[in-house]
Design a protein around this motif. Structure first.
Motif, PDB file in Angstrom:
ATOM      1  N   PRO A  22       0.952  -1.394   0.123  1.00  0.00           N
ATOM      2  CA  PRO A  22      -0.163   0.121  -0.152  1.00  0.00           C
ATOM      3  C   PRO A  22       0.891   1.148   0.187  1.00  0.00           C
ATOM      4  O   PRO A  22       1.699   1.357   0.555  1.00  0.00           O
ATOM      5  N   ALA A  27      -3.000   0.232   5.945  1.00  0.00           N
ATOM      6  CA  ALA A  27      -3.609  -0.641   4.924  1.00  0.00           C
ATOM      7  C   ALA A  27      -4.967  -0.933   5.142  1.00  0.00           C
ATOM      8  O   ALA A  27      -5.492  -1.262   6.355  1.00  0.00           O
ATOM      9  N   ARG A  28      -5.904  -1.104   3.951  1.00  0.00           N
ATOM     10  CA  ARG A  28      -7.036  -1.505   3.873  1.00  0.00           C
ATOM     11  C   ARG A  28      -7.170  -2.877   3.477  1.00  0.00           C
ATOM     12  O   ARG A  28      -6.468  -3.612   3.510  1.00  0.00           O
ATOM     13  N   GLN A  29      -8.256  -3.220   3.424  1.00  0.00           N
ATOM     14  CA  GLN A  29      -8.605  -4.754   3.289  1.00  0.00           C
ATOM     15  C   GLN A  29      -7.464  -5.354   2.033  1.00  0.00           C
ATOM     16  O   GLN A  29      -7.310  -4.856   1.022  1.00  0.00           O
ATOM     17  N   CYS A  31      -6.097  -7.548  -0.842  1.00  0.00           N
ATOM     18  CA  CYS A  31      -6.990  -7.914  -2.229  1.00  0.00           C
ATOM     19  C   CYS A  31      -6.077  -8.999  -2.844  1.00  0.00           C
ATOM     20  O   CYS A  31      -4.837  -9.032  -3.034  1.00  0.00           O
ATOM     21  N   GLY A  59      -4.521   2.561  -0.670  1.00  0.00           N
ATOM     22  CA  GLY A  59      -4.196   1.869   0.631  1.00  0.00           C
ATOM     23  C   GLY A  59      -4.309   0.429   0.788  1.00  0.00           C
ATOM     24  O   GLY A  59      -4.098  -0.217   1.777  1.00  0.00           O
ATOM     25  N   HIS A  60      -4.754  -0.376  -0.089  1.00  0.00           N
ATOM     26  CA  HIS A  60      -4.875  -1.808  -0.253  1.00  0.00           C
ATOM     27  C   HIS A  60      -3.417  -2.584  -0.550  1.00  0.00           C
ATOM     28  O   HIS A  60      -2.453  -2.084  -1.279  1.00  0.00           O
ATOM     29  N   GLY A 101      -4.154  -7.735   8.842  1.00  0.00           N
ATOM     30  CA  GLY A 101      -5.115  -7.090   8.231  1.00  0.00           C
ATOM     31  C   GLY A 101      -6.604  -7.788   8.212  1.00  0.00           C
ATOM     32  O   GLY A 101      -6.749  -8.897   8.992  1.00  0.00           O
ATOM     33  N   GLN A 102      -7.365  -7.202   7.674  1.00  0.00           N
ATOM     34  CA  GLN A 102      -8.955  -7.540   7.680  1.00  0.00           C
ATOM     35  C   GLN A 102      -8.976  -8.878   6.571  1.00  0.00           C
ATOM     36  O   GLN A 102      -7.999  -9.355   5.918  1.00  0.00           O
ATOM     37  N   SER A 264     -16.709   0.381  -1.644  1.00  0.00           N
ATOM     38  CA  SER A 264     -16.661  -0.299  -0.466  1.00  0.00           C
ATOM     39  C   SER A 264     -17.867  -1.092  -0.243  1.00  0.00           C
ATOM     40  O   SER A 264     -18.907  -0.542  -0.690  1.00  0.00           O
TER      41      SER A 264
END
Lengths: 268, 286
Positions: A22, A27-29, A31, A59-60, A101-102, A264
């Motif tokens: 990212p 960091a987001r989800q 991928c 941010g992924h 992370g998520q 999202s």
């Protein structure tokens, strides 16, 4: 660095991945992007690259990978089968999970979507969100389309009709298993394609996964009222024949795909 | 044979795959083979042909580097990109530098498809490390005999009843070609590329410059432009008057399409390229 080539899997059975780290924290989800196969993989590579870059910018962390026997990975193209590709996908998911992370978001197009759905059903840790763009659910129809495209492509390229080319150039009649659009379709993959069954939507949703399903099939599009908010069925605005060798007048990176993947969609 | 994905280039913006022969298969050559993009297709090549070529060549003892040029495939653009063709040539120089360091080689063969062939051609003109180039469907020019062969074929296909239509089309094309030749001195048109196309005279001049630099050249032509390039003798028809054919290698493959689709086409293509590289390597002691 922000783009890192990695090897996934044990020595002797490893395959190639490209990790986009990212651009911003936190960091987001995470991928995971699932390639389709053969000519579709060639044709959609710019799309997958663009998706990875755009997801990274917001941010992924993103991982693309080449199943064994495809792309830049080692392995025998003629031995491909769905079971091995699902196994590779789960190994890639495990590798991505090392960064924490998520729950992950998985995206796949055509056979990439089919493999993503099968992997989601098999995964110990299924994705939080699954984006399936035009998954292949009728394998015999998919094989028929590959065969037609093979004949059409050669006829256009060599400026003749197929039957004349067959007799003058000694071309073999395309078949499955066989060699189609420049790629081997071996006996195991052929059997897997012919044996494909429609996706089990309740099974996918039973994994507590949010599913976005994009299709130009009217039967699939009428399902959203049945399955609740975790299931979204979308009509593809401008269907593209990803089997074609050239983009021609179609987009390399359709905006509808980019918008869907970047949107999202959390569990309600 | 082993492969490794690498990051290289001054700005660390280029991604490539190095293919190294097994120790028992190395031919101790100081020559590596370079493969790059065809159009926007990534470094795997059309129908994954670069992967197949690199692995076959490595089996024959030649290390290979296939890479994505700036902005294509997995490669990024550098912070200050140059105009596209110049950037791609710079990328090729970076690829040679990287391969030289990693593989302990000092000479190169480059295999170029279509737009990649243009990069190989331009690179050979400026960098003496490039000893040989395979140019697939590079600039394609029509000869008078090619035009006659094409119209004969069309006549067979459409039949005598539609002869006036075929003649009318031929006259129209002939008038337009004459007009263009009067305007630009062009001996033909190249429908395959967007980058500017040299005249036949200019192209022949560049080929002779490469031959004077002792660069080996293999010209390969597919059957994808049957109205422009349509016979094994056409290379001689076009370049005979420049005394080029006896100094290069050329092959017309009518059953091979521009993307090398059929299994038979791929086998023929791979065999032609790899056998040529092997033979030239022996003769030239690269």
């Amino acid at each position: 660095m922000s783009l890192e080539p990695i090897d996934i899997g044990p020595p002797g059975r490893s395959f190639v991945g490209m990790l986009n780290h990212p651009a911003s924290a936190p960091a987001r989800q995470p991928c995971l992007l699932f390639n389709p196969l053969g000519q579709e993989a060639i044709r959609t590579a710019p799309l997958y690259r663009s998706l990875a870059d755009r997801l990274q910018r917001v941010g992924h962390r993103v991982l693309r990978f080449d199943y064994r026997g495809t792309g830049n990975s080692s392995g025998d193209e003629t031995s491909l089968c769905l079971e091995d590709m699902v196994s590779d996908a789960l190994a890639a998911s495990d590798r991505l999970r090392l960064f924490g992370g998520q729950r992950q978001m998985w995206f796949g197009l055509s056979l990439g979507a089919t493999i993503a759905a099968q992997a989601a059903l098999a995964a110990r840790e299924p994705p939080g969100r699954l984006v399936l763009w035009q998954p292949v659910t009728d394998g015999s129809d998919y094989c028929r389309r590959m065969i037609e495209q093979h004949r059409r492509e050669l006829a256009v390229e060599l400026q003749g009709d197929w039957e004349s080319l067959r007799s003058e150039m000694g071309f073999e009649e395309p078949s499955v298993p066989g060699h189609l659009l420049g790629f081997a379709v071996g006996p195991k993959l052929a059997a897997d394609l012919m044996g494909l069954k429609p996706l089990s939507i309740p099974s996918l949703l039973g994994k507590d996964t949010v599913v976005d399903y994009a299709s130009d099939d009217p039967a699939a599009l009428g399902t959203h009222a049945v399955f609740g908010q975790r299931w979204q069925a979308l009509k593809i605005a401008s269907p593209i024949n990803w089997l074609a060798g050239e983009a021609a007048s179609t987009s390399l990176v359709p905006q509808q795909i980019v918008e869907l993947v970047l949107s999202s969609r959390a569990r309600p | 044979m082993s492969e490794q994905t690498i990051v290289f280039g001054g700005a660390r913006h280029l991604i490539g795959t190095i293919t190294v022969p097994d120790a028992q298969k190395t031919n101790h050559s100081r020559t590596a083979v370079l493969l790059s993009n065809a159009g926007v297709i990534s470094r795997v090549g059309p129908r994954r042909l670069n992967v197949k070529l690199a692995r076959r060549l490595a089996d024959m003892g030649f290390p290979c580097l296939r890479w994505d040029m700036s902005g294509l495939g997995d490669s990024q653009r550098p912070p200050v990109p140059l105009p596209q063709r110049q950037q791609f040539i710079n990328d090729a120089v970076e690829a040679m530098n990287e391969a030289a360091e990693r593989l302990a080689v000092d000479s190169f063969v480059m295999i170029g498809f279509c737009s990649g062939a243009e990069i190989a051609f331009r690179l050979a003109l400026q960098d003496p490390r490039l000893k040989a180039a395979v140019l697939f469907d590079h600039h394609i020019y029509r000869s008078r005999a090619a035009a006659i062969r094409w119209y004969r074929r069309r006549l067979r296909e459409v039949g005598l009843a539609r002869l006036p239509l075929v003649l009318g089309t031929a006259l129209g094309h002939g008038y337009r070609a004459l007009s263009e030749r009067v305007r630009a001195g062009d001996s033909g048109t190249d429908p395959a590329h967007d980058w500017s196309v040299p005249t036949l005279d200019q192209y022949a001049g560049h080929i002779k410059a490469l031959l004077d630099q002792d660069v080996d050249l293999l010209f390969l032509y597919s059957g994808v432009f049957p109205d422009v390039f349509n016979h094994a003798s056409q290379f001689e028809e076009l370049y005979g008057r420049y005394d080029i054919p006896r100094r290069v290698f050329h092959e017309f493959m009518p059953e091979v399409d521009h993307l090398v689709t059929t299994e038979k086409a791929q086998c023929r293509f791979i065999e032609s390229v790899t056998q040529w590289v092997s033979r030239r390597s022996e003769v030239r002691h690269w």
